[in-house]
Design an enzyme around this catalytic site. Structure first.
Site, PDB file in Angstrom:
ATOM      1  N   HIS A 145       0.850  -1.200   0.000  1.00 25.78           N
ATOM      2  CA  HIS A 145       0.000   0.000   0.000  1.00 25.78           C
ATOM      3  C   HIS A 145       0.886   1.250   0.000  1.00 25.78           C
ATOM      4  O   HIS A 145       0.684   2.167  -0.802  1.00 25.78           O
ATOM      5  CB  HIS A 145      -0.902  -0.012   1.243  1.00 25.78           C
ATOM      6  CG  HIS A 145      -1.676   1.258   1.448  1.00 25.78           C
ATOM      7  ND1 HIS A 145      -2.758   1.601   0.673  1.00 25.78           N
ATOM      8  CD2 HIS A 145      -1.517   2.265   2.342  1.00 25.78           C
ATOM      9  CE1 HIS A 145      -3.242   2.778   1.084  1.00 25.78           C
ATOM     10  NE2 HIS A 145      -2.509   3.205   2.090  1.00 25.78           N
ATOM     11  N   GLU A 212      -8.082  -2.828   6.918  1.00 24.99           N
ATOM     12  CA  GLU A 212      -7.071  -2.895   7.978  1.00 24.99           C
ATOM     13  C   GLU A 212      -7.489  -3.943   9.007  1.00 24.99           C
ATOM     14  O   GLU A 212      -8.634  -4.397   9.029  1.00 24.99           O
ATOM     15  CB  GLU A 212      -6.949  -1.544   8.714  1.00 24.99           C
ATOM     16  CG  GLU A 212      -6.603  -0.374   7.812  1.00 24.99           C
ATOM     17  CD  GLU A 212      -6.082   0.855   8.574  1.00 24.99           C
ATOM     18  OE1 GLU A 212      -5.664   0.714   9.732  1.00 24.99           O
ATOM     19  OE2 GLU A 212      -6.108   1.953   7.979  1.00 24.99           O
ATOM     20  N   LYS A 264      -9.863  11.553   7.880  1.00 22.15           N
ATOM     21  CA  LYS A 264      -9.829  10.190   8.416  1.00 22.15           C
ATOM     22  C   LYS A 264     -10.684  10.013   9.662  1.00 22.15           C
ATOM     23  O   LYS A 264     -10.919   8.882  10.061  1.00 22.15           O
ATOM     24  CB  LYS A 264      -8.376   9.833   8.808  1.00 22.15           C
ATOM     25  CG  LYS A 264      -7.392   9.859   7.660  1.00 22.15           C
ATOM     26  CD  LYS A 264      -7.378   8.550   6.944  1.00 22.15           C
ATOM     27  CE  LYS A 264      -6.249   8.509   5.938  1.00 22.15           C
ATOM     28  NZ  LYS A 264      -6.177   7.183   5.322  1.00 22.15           N
TER      29      LYS A 264
HETATM   30 CA    CA Z   1      -5.577   4.098   7.734  1.00 21.69          CA
END
Ligand code: CA
Length: 439
Positions: A145, A212, A264
């Site tokens: 990533h 995740e 986020k």
């Molecule tokens: Ca993250």
């Protein structure tokens, strides 16, 4: 590090028949924890343990006094509305509870009738975030990533010089950790178009998921007392699926020089179930670096970590658009990866690095791993990567196309562990729907 014992025996069967099915996430070898109550009830939230399609209600087990000794104390702590107290009790107590549950739920157990009265069907339950999350830190251990996102910005040197030495992370916010099943609204934020003179405040146009895992801290450490690698996993209660939703356009404009902020922290979804490190013991793998990569500094190295620091978990991302839902089409898998292949650093290394400066972790703290993309393009754990930065849409079997998420989309994460000679187990679902913006 957890070791194998009788609770991992692949031949164990439960008197809860649904726990013996080959495809269940929750065989008797798993025994993950959640916080639940009956749907649409005014019941108190309390801890529970999954077995097949049922939940062992820990408050009921405590009230009936089914277990004694350390397992009895653990059940009393697990009967509370959050699991923090149980998680702070440490390895010996967790192991005692796991053994007691394993023996009590086995075929032929003398505790069958007592525990039978403590079961609640999962289909009748609603869930909450299982712990009071004091602090949330998000790492960036997915090297594929980091490389592919880095390539979008810096084609010549995608990985920055620190990546192979420092487990990169940043401090997030705990206030907007939400549980699977809870929808969230498309966030608004400052967007800066490439050719614009100034930014505008508008709903994000580049809403993304991040595949995740979450690491829940069990026992904390005191300020000023780093946790050594040899001790790191004794501070970890277990792992959960974790979707760290991201607004890529907000992120691109705001992230320099201090990193992500409002892009986020509008919602991050955890699955209801915490799979314990004990349950994951059969699925460990050696931690290894490819030839030519530096060995970790000594404080991030240990014999246990080299021998079995990695954990093999197969991960999937599923997407269902509103059109698919209307026409009865099931969610479609759009990405598959594996934790052990995606992660450049292990759980123990994250914990040790986080505390090396004396930073205190507490019971219930959540560490995100960062996006767990595999090496191949179809193993990408975000739309940012799957669509090459929004340039190449993905096409779903019904013809729907996506560069980023649209309103009504439902994203679901799954995790499963398989190994020859052991019972497969899973993490349940981590799912949420994107609702339209309020503006
Ligand atoms: Ca993250």
């Amino acid at each position: 590090m957890s070791t194998l014992n009788e609770t991992h025996d692949p031949f164990l069967r439960s008197w809860v028949e649904s726990a013996n099915r080959e495809d269940t996430d929750f065989p008797i070898q798993n025994l993950p924890f959640a916080v639940f109550r009956r749907q649409d009830s005014a019941e108190a939230w309390r801890g529970g343990v999954a077995i097949g399609d049922q939940i062992v209600d820990l408050a009921a087990v405590a009230a009936r006094g089914v277990f004694s000794g350390e397992a009895g104390l653990a059940v009393q702590a697990g009967a509370q509305d959050r699991l923090n107290v149980l998680m702070a009790m440490g390895l010996v107590v967790w192991a005692a509870l796991r053994l007691a549950l394993s023996r009590g739920l086995r075929e032929g157990s003398v505790q069958q009738s007592a525990l039978q009265a403590c079961l609640v069907p999962q289909a009748q339950a609603e869930f909450d975030v299982p712990v009071r999350v004091g602090d949330y830190t998000d790492f960036y251990v997915g090297i594929h990533h980091a490389t592919s996102v880095g390539k979008l910005f810096r084609p010549d040197s995608p990985l920055l010089a620190n990546y192979k030495w420092v487990p990169i992370g940043y401090h997030g916010r705990a206030s907007t950790i939400v549980v699977s099943g809870q929808p969230f609204r498309r966030p608004q934020g400052q967007l800066m178009a490439p050719d614009a003179a100034q930014p505008v405040l508008a709903p994000t146009k580049r809403l993304d998921f991040e595949l995740e895992l979450g690491v829940f801290i069990g026992k904390g450490n005191a300020v000023g007392q780093p946790i050594a690698m040899s001790d790191a996993e004794s501070h970890v209660f277990g792992l959960t699926l974790f979707n760290d939703w991201s607004a890529r356009d907000v992120q691109a404009w705001e992230y320099q020089p201090l990193g992500p902020f409002l892009s986020k922290n509008f919602a991050s979804t955890v699955s209801p179930w915490i799979v314990t490190m004990d349950a994951l013991a059969p699925f460990r793998r050696p931690f290894a670096r490819v030839d030519g990569d530096p060995d970790p500094l000594p404080y991030l190295d240990s014999p246990d970590n080299r021998a079995a620091g990695a954990i093999d978990i197969a991960l999937e991302v599923l997407l269902q658009t509103p059109k698919m839902r209307k026409t009865g089409k099931p969610a479609q898998c759009i990405s598959r990866s594996r934790f052990a292949d995606a992660a450049y650093w292990t759980v123990a290394q994250m914990v040790t690095h986080h505390t090396v400066n004396g930073c205190a972790l507490s019971s219930g703290d959540l560490l995100g791993t960062g996006t767990l993309s595999g090496a191949r393009p179809e193993e990408a754990g975000s739309l940012l990567e799957l669509t090459h930065g929004g340039k190449k849409p993905i096409t779903l079997p019904n013809g729907d196309q996506r560069t980023f998420l649209e309103d009504g989309d439902i994203v679901t994460l799954t995790g499963r562990c398989h190994k020859a000679g052991f019972k497969p187990l899973g993490f349940g679902l981590c799912t949420a729907e994107v609702l339209p913006s309020v503006v």
